[in-house]
Write an enzyme that holds these catalytic residues in place. Structure first.
Site, PDB file in Angstrom:
ATOM      1  N   TYR A  43       0.796  -1.101  -0.142  1.00  0.00           N
ATOM      2  CA  TYR A  43       0.065   0.060  -0.171  1.00  0.00           C
ATOM      3  C   TYR A  43       0.971   1.215   0.046  1.00  0.00           C
ATOM      4  CZ  TYR A  43       1.034   1.007   5.005  1.00  0.00           C
ATOM      5  OH  TYR A  43       1.527   1.533   6.136  1.00  0.00           O
ATOM      6  N   GLU A  77      12.737   2.633  13.808  1.00  0.00           N
ATOM      7  CA  GLU A  77      11.823   3.427  13.218  1.00  0.00           C
ATOM      8  C   GLU A  77      10.628   3.501  14.211  1.00  0.00           C
ATOM      9  OE1 GLU A  77      10.486   2.562   9.341  1.00  0.00           O
ATOM     10  OE2 GLU A  77      10.301   0.710   9.709  1.00  0.00           O
ATOM     11  N   LEU A 113      11.313   1.337   6.642  1.00  0.00           N
ATOM     12  CA  LEU A 113      10.629   1.754   5.513  1.00  0.00           C
ATOM     13  C   LEU A 113      11.541   2.965   4.903  1.00  0.00           C
ATOM     14  CD1 LEU A 113       8.159   0.859   3.506  1.00  0.00           C
ATOM     15  CD2 LEU A 113       7.229   3.096   4.648  1.00  0.00           C
ATOM     16  N   LYS A 132       6.660  -2.103   1.747  1.00  0.00           N
ATOM     17  CA  LYS A 132       5.538  -1.348   2.542  1.00  0.00           C
ATOM     18  C   LYS A 132       4.251  -2.347   2.303  1.00  0.00           C
ATOM     19  CE  LYS A 132       3.229   3.169   3.134  1.00  0.00           C
ATOM     20  NZ  LYS A 132       3.743   3.477   4.416  1.00  0.00           N
TER      21      LYS A 132
END
Length: 285
Positions: A32, A177, A202, A145
């Site tokens: 996505y 993250e 990411l 992702k």
């Protein structure tokens, strides 16, 4: 935000339906993107498309569409001025539940929708975020992702239960993250540290523009992992994402960052980022 896109058609959201045998539903076999919309314009759409197509390639999902046109149509039809466009692509529908996926020519499931969201005037930009750290127990391909977001959701709920805003995840005491953001710190000497691009994080689209703005401000940038202690002892800390843009962090695990207020350099990066986004938007008008 009534109109959604599904497999080539624009339909009312209550009429949009997918099969219970879709691999996105059964296996999270899907990727996505979330694209910011400011002043009715898509932000960094080309970079989002590049990342989407990379994610599709990494999972060998054969999907081709005019991502820009789909997103622009959703913005226009839903009269969206500020918020998000969500795009999702799964490998498609199976005849039955099976770990091995169907033939490469199976039609993917593609859908997208618009969502209103306050981006520019988020009050958290003035107060800053409070963060806790937790072990990063996600799979080892965080650079793709995918829709495998259960652990991130669990961590967001843990943050809520702890009365804070979010979680920074760690591996061997090194911060990777946030649950849905890239994490960054600025040392007292003006060195900005951001985790290097690898399979543990990411590759954030907002991160790209943020680093450009930081370098234009003559901040030294180090792309490497940083420890929890480094973060706690930093002068400033912040996150980047399509939903939060550039958002200051003022507390980690109950430890005040700097003087406990959003840092001046973080504020400047945010202001410069906003100016760059709005300038790009005006060029499209």
């Amino acid at each position: 935000m009534d109109l959604v896109y599904l497999n080539g058609d624009y339909v009312p959201r209550l009429s949009a339906k997918i099969s219970v045998f879709d691999r996105g539903l059964l296996f999270s076999d899907a990727v996505y993107e979330v694209v910011s919309v400011i002043d009715g314009r898509l932000v960094d759409m080309e970079r989002h498309v590049t990342r989407l197509e990379r994610s599709l390639g990494e999972l060998s999902i054969n999907a081709f569409a005019d991502w820009m046109a789909i997103s622009q149509n959703l913005v226009a039809e839903n009269k969206l001025r500020e918020g998000l466009i969500y795009l999702q692509v799964s490998r498609g529908v199976m005849d039955e539940r099976e770990y091995r996926w169907p033939a490469p020519d199976t039609a993917p499931t593609i859908f997208a929708f618009a969502q209103q969201r306050v981006l520019l005037e988020n009050p958290m930009a003035d107060s800053g975020m409070r963060i806790i750290t937790r072990p990063d127990l996600r799979w080892q391909r965080c650079d793709i992702k995918t829709t495998q977001l259960l652990y991130a959701s669990l961590m967001k709920m843990e943050a809520m239960a702890a009365g804070v805003d979010d979680v920074w995840m760690t591996r061997d005491d090194m911060i990777t993250e946030g649950t849905s953001q890239n994490a960054h710190i600025i040392r007292e000497d003006g060195v900005l540290i951001s985790h290097q691009l690898d399979c543990r994080i990411l590759p954030g689209v907002t991160r790209i523009e943020m680093l450009m703005q930081a370098k234009s401000m003559e901040l030294t940038v180090e792309e490497r992992a940083f420890s929890i202690d480094e973060a706690k002892n930093a002068a400033e800390a912040f996150v980047t994402s399509s939903t939060l843009l550039i958002m200051p962090v003022v507390e980690i695990d109950g430890h005040k960052i700097g003087d406990g207020r959003p840092g001046e350099r973080t504020r400047a990066i945010r202001q410069n980022y906003m100016a760059a986004v709005q300038k790009a938007s005006s060029k499209l008008n």
